[in-house]
Motif scaffolding. Structure first.
Motif, PDB file in Angstrom:
ATOM      1  N   PRO A  96       0.805  -1.230   0.000  1.00  0.00           N
ATOM      2  CA  PRO A  96       0.000   0.000   0.000  1.00  0.00           C
ATOM      3  C   PRO A  96       0.832   1.272   0.000  1.00  0.00           C
ATOM      4  CG  PRO A  96      -0.145  -1.116   2.129  1.00  0.00           C
ATOM      5  CD  PRO A  96       0.527  -2.059   1.186  1.00  0.00           C
ATOM      6  N   THR A 130      -5.243   7.845  -1.972  1.00  0.00           N
ATOM      7  CA  THR A 130      -6.151   7.900  -0.824  1.00  0.00           C
ATOM      8  C   THR A 130      -6.520   6.513  -0.333  1.00  0.00           C
ATOM      9  OG1 THR A 130      -7.086   9.978  -1.643  1.00  0.00           O
ATOM     10  CG2 THR A 130      -8.373   8.765  -0.015  1.00  0.00           C
ATOM     11  N   PHE A 131      -6.891   5.638  -1.256  1.00  0.00           N
ATOM     12  CA  PHE A 131      -7.277   4.283  -0.874  1.00  0.00           C
ATOM     13  C   PHE A 131      -6.119   3.563  -0.208  1.00  0.00           C
ATOM     14  CE2 PHE A 131      -8.041  -0.262  -1.920  1.00  0.00           C
ATOM     15  CZ  PHE A 131      -9.236  -0.423  -1.242  1.00  0.00           C
ATOM     16  N   ALA A 132      -4.911   3.743  -0.733  1.00  0.00           N
ATOM     17  CA  ALA A 132      -3.735   3.097  -0.145  1.00  0.00           C
ATOM     18  C   ALA A 132      -3.467   3.602   1.260  1.00  0.00           C
ATOM     19  CB  ALA A 132      -2.521   3.323  -1.044  1.00  0.00           C
ATOM     20  N   GLN A 133      -3.647   4.900   1.495  1.00  0.00           N
ATOM     21  CA  GLN A 133      -3.482   5.438   2.848  1.00  0.00           C
ATOM     22  C   GLN A 133      -4.475   4.804   3.813  1.00  0.00           C
ATOM     23  OE1 GLN A 133      -3.677   9.724   2.805  1.00  0.00           O
ATOM     24  NE2 GLN A 133      -2.064   9.906   1.255  1.00  0.00           N
ATOM     25  N   GLY A 134      -5.723   4.690   3.384  1.00  0.00           N
ATOM     26  CA  GLY A 134      -6.737   4.084   4.239  1.00  0.00           C
ATOM     27  C   GLY A 134      -6.461   2.621   4.515  1.00  0.00           C
ATOM     28  N   VAL A 135      -6.014   1.891   3.492  1.00  0.00           N
ATOM     29  CA  VAL A 135      -5.679   0.477   3.669  1.00  0.00           C
ATOM     30  C   VAL A 135      -4.511   0.320   4.637  1.00  0.00           C
ATOM     31  CG1 VAL A 135      -4.692  -1.528   2.490  1.00  0.00           C
ATOM     32  CG2 VAL A 135      -6.623  -0.318   1.468  1.00  0.00           C
ATOM     33  N   SER A 194      -9.205  -3.622   6.337  1.00  0.00           N
ATOM     34  CA  SER A 194      -8.351  -2.627   5.683  1.00  0.00           C
ATOM     35  C   SER A 194      -9.018  -2.063   4.426  1.00  0.00           C
ATOM     36  CB  SER A 194      -6.987  -3.223   5.343  1.00  0.00           C
ATOM     37  OG  SER A 194      -7.082  -4.235   4.366  1.00  0.00           O
ATOM     38  N   LEU A 195      -9.762  -2.890   3.710  1.00  0.00           N
ATOM     39  CA  LEU A 195     -10.494  -2.391   2.547  1.00  0.00           C
ATOM     40  C   LEU A 195     -11.594  -1.416   2.981  1.00  0.00           C
ATOM     41  CD1 LEU A 195     -10.851  -5.679   0.437  1.00  0.00           C
ATOM     42  CD2 LEU A 195      -9.196  -3.821   0.138  1.00  0.00           C
ATOM     43  N   THR A 252     -11.520   0.537   5.658  1.00  0.00           N
ATOM     44  CA  THR A 252     -10.901   1.821   6.018  1.00  0.00           C
ATOM     45  C   THR A 252     -10.431   2.563   4.773  1.00  0.00           C
ATOM     46  OG1 THR A 252      -8.780   0.689   6.398  1.00  0.00           O
ATOM     47  CG2 THR A 252     -10.181   1.077   8.315  1.00  0.00           C
ATOM     48  N   GLY A 253     -10.020   1.831   3.738  1.00  0.00           N
ATOM     49  CA  GLY A 253      -9.650   2.484   2.484  1.00  0.00           C
ATOM     50  C   GLY A 253     -10.820   3.209   1.851  1.00  0.00           C
TER      51      GLY A 253
END
Length: 332
Positions: free
Chosen positions: A85, A125-130, A158-159, A161-162
């Motif tokens: 991520p 953004t998605f990677a930060q959340g994951v 984790s998905l 939170t992403g």
């Protein structure tokens, strides 16, 4: 002796908060970008962040560099656990940075660069959340090293939170454009902000409930008596801030919805702090176990005491100079 470990934990925490505050809305604008009309509306959205977007990422560098310098053990464990991520995040930030400049310099391929801008923003953004979700759910540690596999970061939590962070940043982006634009684009983003606020509140609830199932320590922090009397104020404050957010939105205020949206993020970060303190790797490594030697922390603190105020000063100056409403003409 002053506990420099706590001071450095506060500095890194501040850098993370500053990053969310200052880079979250421009990543959110990238996520919302395909929904804006080609031409004036997209150019206006771009111009609203053009003077500040690259400087906003200074705080990401400070947070990552500070973690390496002040908590080297945590850095050595977290990095291999979250390689995928984090690499995706960096590539997304590079892609959106290139696309940001090239869409103005290469108008013949502007549609392609617009897609790249959106794709880079969404991936980052998605990677930060994951990465945040993977950290919260726990990292396998044996001794002083990461003991998990390449895909340990990937889980339903984790998905979730992403996705939640994408919705949250999109909300910040919509509120920023409400503050900085006028006319049809402003009316459009007000509608988006109202819908995204509801979606974010649902996702905050889902993430919060799911978090309680990850570690017994999380449940103890939030639900044990009499500590629950204090922790219950966080969800209560979330409800109050949400009500104030929608009130300001219905009254067509410019800045207030953005500030209340930031307050929602602040409460989420407060909840995160309540869950994991004093661990830098939840339930595995405390900040004191991961800390660099005292002399190293002291040496770095001298530099930080100079640089952080300088960064804050020039950032505040940039926002002040480029205050006010924007349109499709101007910065570029």
């Amino acid at each position: 002796m002053i506990d420099l470990t706590v001071i450095w934990a506060a500095i890194i925490g501040f850098a993370i908060i500053a990053y969310v505050v200052m880079d979250g809305f421009d990543l959110g604008i990238g996520i919302l970008f395909p929904l804006f009309k080609v031409g004036k509306d997209r150019d206006t959205a771009m111009n609203s962040i053009a003077p500040v977007w690259d400087g906003n990422e200074t705080w990401l560098v400070l947070g990552g560099g500070g973690l390496l310098a002040a908590f080297p053990l945590a850095y050595a464990i977290i990095l291999p656990a979250l390689y995928a991520p984090l690499i995706a995040m960096l590539l997304g930030l590079v892609l959106r940075g290139v696309a940001f400049e090239f869409r103005w310099r290469d108008p013949a391929h502007r549609a392609m660069w617009d897609r790249a801008f959106t794709g880079g923003s969404a991936v980052a953004t998605f990677a930060q959340g994951v990465a945040l979700g993977a950290l919260l759910q726990g990292i396998s540690v044996e001794g002083r090293a990461y003991a998990g596999g390449w895909w340990e970061w990937l889980s339903p939590f984790s998905l979730l939170t992403g996705v939640a962070l994408m919705v949250g940043y999109a909300l910040l982006g919509a509120c920023w454009l409400n503050w900085k634009t006028e006319g049809g684009l402003q009316r459009q983003v007000v509608t988006y902000a109202g819908r995204l606020g509801i979606a974010l509140l649902i996702l905050i609830g889902a993430v919060s409930l799911a978090t309680l199932t990850l570690e017994a320590s999380y449940q103890s922090r939030w639900l044990s008596w009499p500590g629950v009397l204090a922790t219950a104020q966080v969800p209560l404050a979330t409800v109050i801030v949400t009500a104030l957010f929608y009130r300001s939105l219905s009254q067509r205020k410019d800045a207030q919805p953005f500030l209340w949206a930031l307050a929602l993020f602040g409460l989420c970060l407060l909840g995160l702090g309540i869950s994991i303190w004093p661990y830098v790797i939840p339930a595995r490594v405390t900040i004191w176990e991961a800390a660099a030697p005292y002399r190293s922390q002291l040496f770095m603190l001298v530099g930080g005491a100079v640089l952080v105020p300088v960064i804050l000063a020039y950032t505040a100056w940039a926002y002040w100079v480029f205050r006010g409403k924007v349109d499709s003409e101007g910065y570029h």
